[in-house]
Design an enzyme around this catalytic site. Structure first.
Site, short mmCIF file in Angstrom:
data_model
loop_
_atom_site.label_atom_id
_atom_site.label_comp_id
_atom_site.label_asym_id
_atom_site.label_seq_id
_atom_site.Cartn_x
_atom_site.Cartn_y
_atom_site.Cartn_z
N ASP A 95 1.19 -0.95 0.08
CA ASP A 95 -0.51 -0.32 -0.17
C ASP A 95 1.06 0.99 -0.04
O ASP A 95 2.17 1.12 0.25
CB ASP A 95 -1.46 -0.55 0.93
CG ASP A 95 -2.24 0.83 0.89
OD1 ASP A 95 -2.51 1.30 -0.13
OD2 ASP A 95 -2.91 0.91 1.72
N ASP A 97 -10.53 1.77 -3.26
CA ASP A 97 -10.62 1.70 -1.76
C ASP A 97 -12.69 1.21 -2.08
O ASP A 97 -13.18 1.23 -1.05
CB ASP A 97 -10.01 2.80 -0.62
CG ASP A 97 -8.97 2.35 -1.28
OD1 ASP A 97 -8.78 1.56 -0.90
OD2 ASP A 97 -8.44 3.31 0.21
#
Length: 709
Positions: A438, A503
């Protein structure tokens, strides 16, 4: 005498003329190469005729349509390379071009003896028809050379009306397409966020009556795409890095290497390129994409090992094949304010380490994956207490936090080594086969240890760390996640195996996101998960069928705690996972997938071969039409096997249709057989669907055609 160079191995063909002095002139760039073999390599007779300029122009015409045009010597457009030596040597003019063929690449070398600068342009044609171009600039002088701009490459666009299609968006709304016409002036899109970005990914589609193609820059940092109109009405497209002031100062003997700019004929060419030439799989070829459970939305920072074991058991019973432990397993990470950079297992949550959980997961027959965010740290961390100088910063400027994070300067050897050692230790000690990598913030105050701008160095350092980890652990796959789809490009995909498109897991929003991203990425590389209802990002409530069908054609997964599902929901989710596995080799088969433009809020996508078609149809908002238009589908492989076909299965068994006729019911029940040409010409006359619902139709070949004639 001029030299000619031709680059082509498929739909695109590029021919260049190398002059005695000046940049390589583009003789032709087409997506319809000559039919006769060898014709593409013959020099253009008409292209060698010297052109005259207008009366008030230069006495000797200066070619405009060239690779990487330079200013100051008769070209008055946007220069693709600029730099100087403390205000001097600000003009470049290369000469004495030499051609070198090596490693299936064509290298064009030239030198400016006055500026003492060397240039190499590297071109490569791939089997997909994609052409890659990159640039290397070398300082052969005795003083520093301040490089202000060096584009990776250039491609021409014919004169006339042109439309460009690209992507815009934001966090949670990535990869929304826009289309606009080119005008008379300079067209430019820039990204200065320090990562690929949610709002300006470096991919663009060009639509001209005589020429259609697409470009994508393989770079995960600051970038720009520029389209300049030339004196004769044609245009030049350039793409490359955006360099900050003073960011690249080449000392004597040093050189700058640009990213690679790729051009492809269409979506199909990009899909083929990514599959065959870009992504490097651990075993040399892609294994079936495992159905994944990611723990984030089901747990957030609340890690309780026995509960996680129970979730893993429930996941395995559903047919899930990979279990990924997300954020919260390290340091004292109870929220997002602390512990990034402290990559040691939290003994409060895992008193015996991660081994008991990993052993449980792998004992169930699943792979184990783990979340990391190596580039970031929190001010509240042991790492920052010990090494406050390790972050990107500018002297005298206060830190700017984003998501409570600061950015580590990976270009520093001690930082690189620290992160590699932590990750290497973790992977060496455990049966971890997957990293969710990430990167959750844009870069600000990007100053390196020497006080100069360092965005370019940071991007290269991230690549270097990924490369080192992959070399040390070649069997481990990596997912590129950057607060969703903030780092999706051909640069990072040369080092990773999957991207997290957004997301936002809301199925309604995902329709546009997934439609957009598959314009340049094949579906099996795009993570798409079934999440909870109500959705955690939007609060919308959707049926499990809608959530599953929207995600099924991609790298399918689950983003919830399966123990929270009612028994009937577990059974339904297990059904969709089983259907996905049964269809997976079709959905992810090279060349089989298709995505049609949305029509009246209806989205159509799927895959087909000579014996079956998986057809996904989703209705987003309420239709405006009184009746839905028939669903017209042209599949790449199935067209060669007409014969008769029928609908063999419908998922869910009772779709959310507004009204259905008897004939439509018979069609859906498989009682009506039809030639495939009808599907491509007339289309399926399906009932109107209720908003925010979806259906998957399995269509099979029953008789006739070459398979069953």
């Amino acid at each position: 005498m001029s030299k000619f160079v031709s680059i082509n191995k498929g739909a695109l063909a590029l021919q260049l003329r190398l002059p005695q002095v000046g940049m390589p002139e583009i003789m032709s760039f087409t997506n319809t190469p000559p039919k006769a073999s060898g014709d593409a390599n013959e020099p253009s007779i008409l292209g060698t005729i010297e052109r005259s300029s207008r009366i008030n122009g230069m006495d000797s015409a200066v070619p405009n349509a060239v690779l990487l045009p330079l200013g100051g010597m008769g070209f008055f457009g946007w220069p693709a390379i600029t730099g100087h030596r403390m205000g001097q040597t600000f003009i470049l003019q290369f000469a004495n071009w030499q051609v070198e063929e090596a490693d299936q690449k064509t290298h064009l070398h030239a030198q400016d003896d006055i500026a003492k600068i060397g240039l190499t342009i590297t071109l490569q044609a791939f089997a997909s028809g994609v052409i890659g171009v990159s640039t290397r600039l070398s300082n052969h002088g005795e003083a520093d050379y301040l490089l202000e701009r060096c584009m990776a490459g250039s491609f021409p666009i014919p004169a006339g009306k042109v439309e460009v299609t690209g992507y815009h968006g934001m966090w949670g709304r990535e990869f929304h397409s826009f289309t606009e016409p080119l005008g008379e002036g300079l067209w430019m899109r820039q990204n200065r966020r320090g990562r690929t970005s949610h709002d300006c990914p470096p991919t663009l589609f060009i639509d001209h009556q005589a020429m259609q193609f697409a470009v994508s820059l393989g770079w995960s940092g600051n970038h720009q795409i520029v389209i300049d109109k030339l004196d004769d009405g044609r245009r030049l497209l350039h793409a490359g890095e955006v360099l900050e002031p003073g960011e690249v100062i080449l000392a004597p003997g040093e050189r700058y290497q640009s990213p690679t700019l790729y051009a492809g004929a269409d979506t199909k060419a990009f899909h083929s390129f990514v599959r065959d030439d870009l992504v490097a799989w651990p075993t040399g070829q892609m294994a079936p994409r495992p159905v994944t459970l990611n723990t984030w939305e089901g747990n957030y920072f609340d890690h309780r090992i026995e509960d996680l074991k129970s979730q893993a058991s429930a996941a395995a019973s559903l047919g899930i094949e990979r279990f990924v432990l997300d954020d919260g397993w390290f340091g004292e990470r109870d929220d997002d304010t602390t512990s990034l950079g402290d990559w040691d297992i939290d003994p409060r949550k895992y008193p015996q380490g991660l081994a008991p959980l990993i052993d449980h997961v792998t004992g169930l027959g699943m792979e184990f994956g783990i979340w990391l965010e190596p580039e970031m740290t929190n001010p509240a961390s042991k790492l920052m207490t010990a090494h406050p100088d390790w972050v990107l910063q500018v002297d005298g400027r206060s830190h700017l936090l984003s998501r409570n994070q600061l950015v580590l300067d990976l270009s520093r050897k001690e930082v690189h080594d620290y992160l590699f050692d932590k990750i290497d230790t973790l992977l060496s000690a455990h049966a971890i086969s997957y990293i969710k990598w990430d990167m959750n913030r844009d870069l600000t105050q990007v100053g390196g240890a020497n006080g100069r701008a360092a965005t370019s160095a940071q991007t290269r350092a991230v690549y270097a760390l990924m490369d080192r980890i992959r070399a040390a652990h070649p069997k481990v796959e990596i997912e590129s996640c950057s607060s969703g789809g903030g780092r999706v490009d051909f640069g990072v995909l040369a080092r990773t195996h999957r991207v997290w498109a957004s997301d936002c897991t809301d199925a309604l929003d995902r329709l546009d996101i997934q439609h957009g991203i598959t314009g340049f990425l094949p579906p099996e590389l795009v993570g798409a998960h079934v999440s909870a209802s109500p959705n955690h990002q939007t609060g919308r409530r959707h049926s499990l069928a809608f959530r599953a069908i929207v995600a099924m054609a991609y790298h399918f997964g689950v983003e919830l705690n399966p123990q929270t599902l009612a028994p009937e929901e577990q059974q339904e989710l297990a059904h969709y996972i089983a259907v996905h596995k049964r269809l997976r080799n079709l959905l992810h088969k090279p060349g089989a997938s298709f995505h049609h433009p949305p029509l009246d809020g209806r989205y159509v996508w799927g895959a087909g071969d000579k014996s079956r078609i998986a057809l996904f149809i989703a209705q987003g908002p309420q239709m405006m039409a009184e009746q839905p238009a028939p669903v017209v589908v042209e599949t790449p492989d199935a067209a060669s096997n007409d014969g008769l076909w029928r609908i063999a299965a419908v998922h869910p068994a009772h779709p959310a249709f507004s009204r259905i006729s008897d004939a439509q019911r018979k069609l859906l029940e498989g009682d009506i057989e039809f030639p495939l040409s009808d599907l491509a010409r007339t289309g399926l006359p399906l009932p109107m669907m209720q908003p925010e619902s979806a259906v998957l139709l399995e269509i099979e070949h029953v008789k006739g055609g070459p398979s069953n004639g």
